[in-house]
Design a protein around this motif. Structure first.
Motif, PDB file in Angstrom:
ATOM      1  N   MET A   1     -37.633   0.110 -23.436  1.00 23.83           N
ATOM      2  CA  MET A   1     -36.624  -1.158 -22.591  1.00 23.83           C
ATOM      3  C   MET A   1     -35.722  -0.692 -21.535  1.00 23.83           C
ATOM      4  O   MET A   1     -35.119  -1.529 -20.871  1.00 23.83           O
ATOM      5  N   ALA A   2     -35.525   0.585 -21.226  1.00 28.13           N
ATOM      6  CA  ALA A   2     -34.508   1.160 -20.290  1.00 28.13           C
ATOM      7  C   ALA A   2     -34.980   0.593 -19.015  1.00 28.13           C
ATOM      8  O   ALA A   2     -35.931   0.469 -18.575  1.00 28.13           O
ATOM      9  N   HIS A   3     -33.642  -0.228 -18.423  1.00 30.81           N
ATOM     10  CA  HIS A   3     -33.921  -0.768 -17.137  1.00 30.81           C
ATOM     11  C   HIS A   3     -34.811  -1.826 -16.904  1.00 30.81           C
ATOM     12  O   HIS A   3     -34.911  -2.327 -15.781  1.00 30.81           O
ATOM     13  N   ALA A   4     -35.269  -2.461 -17.804  1.00 30.53           N
ATOM     14  CA  ALA A   4     -36.479  -3.602 -17.781  1.00 30.53           C
ATOM     15  C   ALA A   4     -35.557  -4.765 -17.531  1.00 30.53           C
ATOM     16  O   ALA A   4     -36.174  -5.816 -17.052  1.00 30.53           O
ATOM     17  N   LEU A   5     -34.062  -4.952 -17.618  1.00 31.61           N
ATOM     18  CA  LEU A   5     -33.369  -6.155 -17.369  1.00 31.61           C
ATOM     19  C   LEU A   5     -32.585  -6.025 -15.871  1.00 31.61           C
ATOM     20  O   LEU A   5     -31.703  -6.866 -15.794  1.00 31.61           O
ATOM     21  N   ASN A   6     -32.760  -5.153 -15.303  1.00 33.91           N
ATOM     22  CA  ASN A   6     -32.111  -4.961 -13.954  1.00 33.91           C
ATOM     23  C   ASN A   6     -32.256  -6.419 -13.114  1.00 33.91           C
ATOM     24  O   ASN A   6     -33.282  -6.915 -13.023  1.00 33.91           O
ATOM     25  N   GLY A   7     -31.115  -6.845 -12.736  1.00 34.17           N
ATOM     26  CA  GLY A   7     -31.206  -7.993 -11.815  1.00 34.17           C
ATOM     27  C   GLY A   7     -31.119  -9.346 -12.985  1.00 34.17           C
ATOM     28  O   GLY A   7     -30.972 -10.489 -12.441  1.00 34.17           O
ATOM     29  N   LYS A   8     -31.150  -9.330 -14.159  1.00 32.86           N
ATOM     30  CA  LYS A   8     -30.980 -10.199 -15.037  1.00 32.86           C
ATOM     31  C   LYS A   8     -29.311 -10.658 -15.283  1.00 32.86           C
ATOM     32  O   LYS A   8     -28.891  -9.600 -15.539  1.00 32.86           O
ATOM     33  N   HIS A   9     -29.080 -11.711 -15.460  1.00 34.10           N
ATOM     34  CA  HIS A   9     -27.478 -12.136 -15.892  1.00 34.10           C
ATOM     35  C   HIS A   9     -27.477 -12.911 -17.067  1.00 34.10           C
ATOM     36  O   HIS A   9     -28.363 -13.952 -17.390  1.00 34.10           O
ATOM     37  N   VAL A  10     -26.818 -12.538 -18.026  1.00 32.36           N
ATOM     38  CA  VAL A  10     -26.601 -13.172 -19.276  1.00 32.36           C
ATOM     39  C   VAL A  10     -25.208 -13.681 -19.533  1.00 32.36           C
ATOM     40  O   VAL A  10     -24.152 -12.720 -19.122  1.00 32.36           O
ATOM     41  N   ALA A  11     -25.162 -14.869 -19.840  1.00 39.23           N
ATOM     42  CA  ALA A  11     -23.692 -15.378 -20.369  1.00 39.23           C
ATOM     43  C   ALA A  11     -23.617 -15.238 -21.858  1.00 39.23           C
ATOM     44  O   ALA A  11     -24.631 -15.774 -22.591  1.00 39.23           O
ATOM     45  N   ILE A  12     -22.359 -14.901 -22.444  1.00 38.00           N
ATOM     46  CA  ILE A  12     -22.104 -15.006 -23.803  1.00 38.00           C
ATOM     47  C   ILE A  12     -20.940 -15.770 -23.981  1.00 38.00           C
ATOM     48  O   ILE A  12     -20.018 -15.735 -23.333  1.00 38.00           O
ATOM     49  N   LEU A  13     -21.237 -17.192 -24.422  1.00 36.42           N
ATOM     50  CA  LEU A  13     -20.237 -18.106 -24.598  1.00 36.42           C
ATOM     51  C   LEU A  13     -19.448 -17.750 -26.115  1.00 36.42           C
ATOM     52  O   LEU A  13     -19.887 -17.811 -26.913  1.00 36.42           O
ATOM     53  N   ALA A  14     -18.217 -17.763 -25.704  1.00 39.42           N
ATOM     54  CA  ALA A  14     -17.272 -17.713 -26.948  1.00 39.42           C
ATOM     55  C   ALA A  14     -15.788 -17.842 -26.935  1.00 39.42           C
ATOM     56  O   ALA A  14     -15.527 -18.289 -25.750  1.00 39.42           O
ATOM     57  N   THR A  15     -15.237 -17.980 -27.970  1.00 39.24           N
ATOM     58  CA  THR A  15     -13.587 -18.226 -27.930  1.00 39.24           C
ATOM     59  C   THR A  15     -13.168 -17.368 -29.123  1.00 39.24           C
ATOM     60  O   THR A  15     -13.840 -16.719 -29.680  1.00 39.24           O
ATOM     61  N   ASP A  16     -11.703 -17.527 -29.352  1.00 37.19           N
ATOM     62  CA  ASP A  16     -11.148 -16.875 -30.328  1.00 37.19           C
ATOM     63  C   ASP A  16     -12.072 -16.945 -31.694  1.00 37.19           C
ATOM     64  O   ASP A  16     -12.144 -18.184 -32.059  1.00 37.19           O
ATOM     65  N   GLY A  17     -12.036 -16.060 -32.310  1.00 39.22           N
ATOM     66  CA  GLY A  17     -12.644 -16.022 -33.705  1.00 39.22           C
ATOM     67  C   GLY A  17     -14.161 -15.554 -33.690  1.00 39.22           C
ATOM     68  O   GLY A  17     -14.542 -15.999 -34.734  1.00 39.22           O
ATOM     69  N   PHE A  18     -14.613 -15.206 -32.588  1.00 36.48           N
ATOM     70  CA  PHE A  18     -16.026 -14.800 -32.667  1.00 36.48           C
ATOM     71  C   PHE A  18     -16.164 -13.448 -33.544  1.00 36.48           C
ATOM     72  O   PHE A  18     -15.158 -13.017 -33.688  1.00 36.48           O
TER      73      PHE A  18
END
Length: 180
Positions: A1-18
């Motif tokens: 899986m190494a480098h298979a996601l180059n150029g991909k952008h992921v958001a992690i939505l969280a707040t206090d208490g994750f």
């Protein structure tokens, strides 16, 4: 899986208490495979605080305030659990709108543990086969989802897992969805 996601952008939505491991470990794995991962949080705080082993855990830097975030800037969304985190986010109209935008665009939305509460609130649970922490089984069923007890469930663009022990399979499913 190494480098298979180059150029991909992921958001992690969280707040206090994750749930600390459910944010940090998927973030680490996705980044190790080449993705750019940003922590998105409501408010104007520079950090949010995790929950670990029945007490407050480490703080994590917020990369992008929710107010300026748009689903157009990301290829996928990850929703960590913990009880406090999704319970706070599910009453935040801006957070729900952000999640709905990913759903409307058909982009991968991945939720783990109590994170599927946000799928219910955003309308993304109905008609999907999902998993979660066992205590959400009735909530998900009432929302029109088919609940199943599995390490990871992929149903269309919605990806779910049950608990921290499922994180390797969860992150792998997110990576496969991003690489597709």
């Amino acid at each position: 899986m190494a480098h298979a996601l180059n150029g991909k952008h992921v958001a992690i939505l969280a707040t206090d208490g994750f749930e600390q491991s459910e944010l940090l470990e998927p973030k680490r794995l996705l980044e190790s495979w080449g993705a750019t991962v940003k922590v998105v949080a409501p408010g104007d705080g520079a950090q949010i605080r995790g929950w670990k082993d029945k007490d407050w855990g480490d703080s994590v830097t917020v990369d992008q305030p929710l107010q300026g975030a748009t689903a157009d800037d990301y290829d996928a969304l990850v929703l960590p659990g913990g009880v406090i985190n999704p319970d706070k986010l599910r009453i935040d109209a801006q957070a729900i709108a952000f999640i709905k935008a990913f759903g409307a665009a058909g982009k991968p939305v991945a939720a783990i543990c109590h994170g599927p509460w946000l799928l219910i609130e955003s309308g993304l649970a109905s008609g999907h086969r999902l998993t979660s922490w066992p205590s959400l089984k009735t909530d998900l069923g009432n929302a029109g989802a088919e609940w199943t007890d599995a390490e990871v469930v992929v149903d269309g663009h919605v990806i779910t897992s049950r608990k921290p022990g499922d994180i390797p399979a969860f992150a792998d499913a997110v990576a496969k969805a991003l690489a597709a």
